[in-house]
Design a protein around this motif. Sequence first.
Motif, PDB file in Angstrom:
ATOM      1  N   TYR A 131      38.153  38.535  40.280  1.00 21.23           N
ATOM      2  CA  TYR A 131      38.190  38.495  38.815  1.00 21.23           C
ATOM      3  C   TYR A 131      37.687  39.829  38.283  1.00 21.23           C
ATOM      4  N   GLU A 174      41.302  41.637  32.898  1.00 16.87           N
ATOM      5  CA  GLU A 174      42.481  41.402  33.746  1.00 16.87           C
ATOM      6  C   GLU A 174      42.597  39.952  34.167  1.00 16.87           C
ATOM      7  N   HIS A 182      42.914  37.615  39.866  1.00 18.55           N
ATOM      8  CA  HIS A 182      44.047  38.334  40.430  1.00 18.55           C
ATOM      9  C   HIS A 182      43.902  38.491  41.945  1.00 18.55           C
ATOM     10  N   ASP A 183      44.979  38.888  42.571  1.00 22.74           N
ATOM     11  CA  ASP A 183      45.040  39.156  44.018  1.00 22.74           C
ATOM     12  C   ASP A 183      44.609  37.966  44.884  1.00 22.74           C
TER      13      ASP A 183
END
Length: 359
Positions: free
Chosen positions: A37, A41, A44-45
């Motif tokens: 995190y 944004e 993610h990933d």
Amino acid sequence: MLNIQVTRTTAPKQKPQDETKLGFGKIFTDHMFLMDYTAGEGWHDPRIVPYGPLPMDPATTVFHYAQEIFEGMKAYRTADGSVQLFRPDCNASRMQDSADRLCIPKIPVEDFVQAVEAIVDIDRDWVPHTDGASLYIRPFVFATDVGLGVHASRHYLFVIICSPSGAYYAEGLDPVRIYVEDEYIRAAPGLTGFTKCGGNYAASIKAGELAEEKGFSQVLWLDGVEKKYVEEVGSMNIMFKIDGKIYTAACTGTVLPGVTRRSIIELLHDWGYEVVEGKLAIADVMKAADEGKLEEVFGTGTAAVVSPVKELDWEGKVALIGGGKIGPLTQKLYDTLTGIQWGKLPDTKGWTVKVEPRY
């Protein structure tokens, strides 16, 4: 829908040969799930990678300010060899509640469940085949900012690790002795008692060790204000069958809203029992025991499912329950819930989720 990238291990571990000696939380599977995190944004990933150490700076904020939450759940292998979860959406929702209190960004319920299903699918060969054994699943989130200063982190890591674990009651459902703690407290209104955060458990260790020194298995915590009302036991919720009714503490901020607790209450309602969720004084519990009205006492939680209690000790007074044997309702609850979890009984409640092979 998460786009989970998978990197499989090139050096698989040897799986345990004797599943009767798994213990709890000692052995870990080949892979782990990770997701980052970043403020601005979001999460993610998402990825599954070989199980291994997490590189962390000594100034990582979780070490200093304990901004961390976790969950505990299991995967079960059924008789036909398939693998299933038990109410994973409830764990996802509870983690969101914990996250809100600890100022940690929430993970969407569907993303949490997908991540759990993915890691269990990848490591499904690690789900034990032995009756009573299961794959324990530990999702957790912690702050990863580097630097000192008490404020919410801007970066976090969501991790899921898995551990094949043996039957909680390797030698049968054995009732335990409970020490009622009236000096230390576990939680107080406005604090983090309803969350699953490491600090709650760290604060409970002292009383737990003192109880073990006296020969008790667990500590029964009283409320943090008046120290007179029963709340929960160690890492479990607790219920009392008194004169035909079931009593348990309400989840109003100081008691963990257990998934097993919730399921047990639903079953009890289905069977026609009156369940009273509210304040129950320990003095009234002991009085009920003296009058022969304290019929059964049992803890509820992911690890044990249902844990029968044979003795309560409070201020030098001892309440003996059921002649030291498991009560009929406690046994029925254990048999029913574990039967649903392992697929031995039909799931009429829609609680189980089959982990389909996708990876």
